[in-house]
Design a protein around this motif. Sequence first.
Motif, short mmCIF file in Angstrom:
data_model
loop_
_atom_site.label_atom_id
_atom_site.label_comp_id
_atom_site.label_asym_id
_atom_site.label_seq_id
_atom_site.Cartn_x
_atom_site.Cartn_y
_atom_site.Cartn_z
N LEU A 1 36.25 -45.02 35.22
CA LEU A 1 36.56 -43.85 36.04
C LEU A 1 37.59 -42.95 35.34
O LEU A 1 37.48 -41.71 35.37
CB LEU A 1 37.10 -44.29 37.40
N LEU A 2 38.57 -43.55 34.70
CA LEU A 2 39.56 -42.77 33.95
C LEU A 2 38.87 -41.92 32.89
O LEU A 2 39.18 -40.73 32.73
CB LEU A 2 40.57 -43.71 33.30
N GLY A 3 37.92 -42.49 32.16
CA GLY A 3 37.19 -41.74 31.16
C GLY A 3 36.38 -40.60 31.76
O GLY A 3 36.31 -39.50 31.20
N VAL A 4 35.77 -40.86 32.93
CA VAL A 4 35.01 -39.81 33.61
C VAL A 4 35.91 -38.63 33.94
O VAL A 4 35.57 -37.46 33.67
CB VAL A 4 34.36 -40.36 34.91
N VAL A 5 37.05 -38.91 34.54
CA VAL A 5 37.95 -37.84 34.95
C VAL A 5 38.50 -37.08 33.73
O VAL A 5 38.61 -35.85 33.75
CB VAL A 5 39.11 -38.41 35.80
N LEU A 6 38.80 -37.80 32.66
CA LEU A 6 39.30 -37.13 31.45
C LEU A 6 38.24 -36.26 30.78
O LEU A 6 38.59 -35.34 30.03
CB LEU A 6 39.83 -38.18 30.46
N SER A 7 36.97 -36.53 31.06
CA SER A 7 35.94 -35.66 30.49
C SER A 7 36.10 -34.23 31.00
O SER A 7 35.75 -33.26 30.32
CB SER A 7 34.54 -36.19 30.84
N GLY A 8 36.64 -34.09 32.21
CA GLY A 8 36.89 -32.75 32.74
C GLY A 8 37.97 -32.02 31.97
O GLY A 8 37.90 -30.80 31.78
N ASP A 9 38.98 -32.75 31.49
CA ASP A 9 40.03 -32.13 30.69
C ASP A 9 39.47 -31.59 29.37
O ASP A 9 39.80 -30.48 28.93
CB ASP A 9 41.14 -33.13 30.39
N VAL A 10 38.63 -32.39 28.73
CA VAL A 10 38.03 -31.95 27.47
C VAL A 10 37.12 -30.74 27.69
O VAL A 10 37.12 -29.81 26.89
CB VAL A 10 37.26 -33.12 26.81
N GLN A 11 36.39 -30.76 28.79
CA GLN A 11 35.56 -29.61 29.11
C GLN A 11 36.42 -28.37 29.31
O GLN A 11 36.05 -27.26 28.88
CB GLN A 11 34.74 -29.88 30.37
N SER A 12 37.58 -28.53 29.95
CA SER A 12 38.48 -27.40 30.16
C SER A 12 38.99 -26.86 28.83
O SER A 12 39.05 -25.64 28.63
CB SER A 12 39.68 -27.83 31.02
N LEU A 13 39.36 -27.75 27.92
CA LEU A 13 39.83 -27.30 26.61
C LEU A 13 38.75 -26.54 25.86
O LEU A 13 39.02 -25.56 25.16
CB LEU A 13 40.28 -28.50 25.77
N ARG A 14 37.51 -27.00 26.00
CA ARG A 14 36.40 -26.37 25.29
C ARG A 14 35.99 -25.04 25.94
O ARG A 14 35.61 -24.09 25.25
CB ARG A 14 35.19 -27.30 25.28
N GLY A 15 36.05 -24.97 27.28
CA GLY A 15 35.48 -23.82 27.96
C GLY A 15 36.45 -22.79 28.49
O GLY A 15 36.07 -21.65 28.76
N SER A 16 37.72 -23.17 28.65
CA SER A 16 38.68 -22.24 29.22
C SER A 16 39.06 -21.16 28.22
O SER A 16 39.09 -21.38 27.00
CB SER A 16 39.94 -22.98 29.65
N ARG A 17 39.39 -19.98 28.76
CA ARG A 17 39.87 -18.88 27.91
C ARG A 17 41.39 -18.79 27.93
O ARG A 17 41.97 -17.84 27.38
CB ARG A 17 39.27 -17.56 28.39
N ALA A 18 42.04 -19.77 28.57
CA ALA A 18 43.50 -19.73 28.66
C ALA A 18 44.17 -20.03 27.33
O ALA A 18 45.28 -19.57 27.07
CB ALA A 18 43.98 -20.71 29.72
N LEU A 19 43.50 -20.80 26.48
CA LEU A 19 44.05 -21.16 25.18
C LEU A 19 43.07 -20.79 24.07
O LEU A 19 41.86 -20.85 24.25
CB LEU A 19 44.33 -22.66 25.10
N LYS A 20 43.62 -20.44 22.92
CA LYS A 20 42.82 -20.19 21.73
C LYS A 20 43.13 -21.29 20.72
O LYS A 20 44.22 -21.33 20.14
CB LYS A 20 43.12 -18.81 21.15
N LEU A 21 42.18 -22.19 20.54
CA LEU A 21 42.39 -23.36 19.70
C LEU A 21 41.38 -23.40 18.57
O LEU A 21 40.29 -22.84 18.68
CB LEU A 21 42.28 -24.63 20.54
N SER A 22 41.75 -24.09 17.52
CA SER A 22 40.82 -24.27 16.40
C SER A 22 40.78 -25.74 16.04
O SER A 22 41.62 -26.54 16.49
CB SER A 22 41.27 -23.46 15.19
N ARG A 23 39.84 -26.11 15.22
CA ARG A 23 39.72 -27.52 14.79
C ARG A 23 40.97 -27.97 14.04
O ARG A 23 41.31 -29.15 14.04
CB ARG A 23 38.50 -27.69 13.88
N GLU A 24 41.68 -27.02 13.41
CA GLU A 24 42.86 -27.38 12.62
C GLU A 24 44.12 -27.54 13.48
O GLU A 24 45.16 -27.96 12.97
CB GLU A 24 43.10 -26.31 11.55
#
Length: 336
Positions: free
Chosen positions: A257-280
Amino acid sequence: MKYTITIDAGTTNTRAYLWDGSRRLIARSGAEVGVHDTAAAGNNSKLKSAVRGCLEELLRLGEIGYSDVEGILASGMITSNMGLYELPHVPAPAGAGELARGSREVLLEDVCPVPIRFIPGVKNAVGEITAENFETMDMMRGEEVETLAILDAYPRGTPYLLVLPGSHTKFVATDEQGRITGCLTTITGELLDCITGHTIVADAVGRRFVSEDGYCREMVLRGFETGKAAGLARGAFAARILNQFGEKDKEKIANFLLGVVLSGDVQSLRGSRALKLSRETRVIVSGKNPLRQAIADVLEQDGFFCRVEQYTQEKGLPLSGLGSFRVLDELCPDYP
């Protein structure tokens, strides 16, 4: 000898710390009171009383009086409209200098006879909020000083993404100069608490969170991949399915369940426009285990960031206090 006090007041708890002139932690005090109590009561009298009580306890523990206190620094939700003194958020990019310039020293005679230096929070630089750009906005109160403290352990010249887990997990982006460039907030901790204790899935996990000794990377990553593929709602129910027809160990299901819920955080990092991130972008995960380890593991499994590492806090030293001193150094370079 002169002493300094730092205060960290949040939504549900208030903590205060006494430091000597060498910035050695002498004593700590706390109360289970925060701005939640202000919201419930419609006034901040309970928060004032809690802060006053914490300060008086520090004086007693340190065997000193207010005449021995050089200064008091306060951060967190204490500067919100439900705190003791409201300060506007400082817009990003913001480092210790910007926070120092945005801070204010105020005498609250019904709290203590020493002026308190209030440190503001930080908000994303968005401008006027519209239906098209509101998701790019985010803000923090308290995590900004924690960020400054963590950055002191790492070299400048590199952009970082700091992960500060809790009831509300903060993802804080910083630039090469050590300034906060933006943040992203999720309610992952609250969601996990709700699912674990107040849904049909509660029985499958034994109404308990993952213990540090019970951490299972394999199950966390299995939950993470399930959440990525099926979504949070289906992934969470899958924990019950797994327990009913396969895995009977409830702590392993809690890991899932912890992994399921954390998948939402990763989705937020990938899809949100609040942050501009790069692989580096260099990722630093803070907090306590097993959550710190779980976040690092799912980010590595996701594979977007090239470098993910964990920050281990020096035992007993509050990040809020260490970061508040960074702000103080900008105001008073010669301060002890």
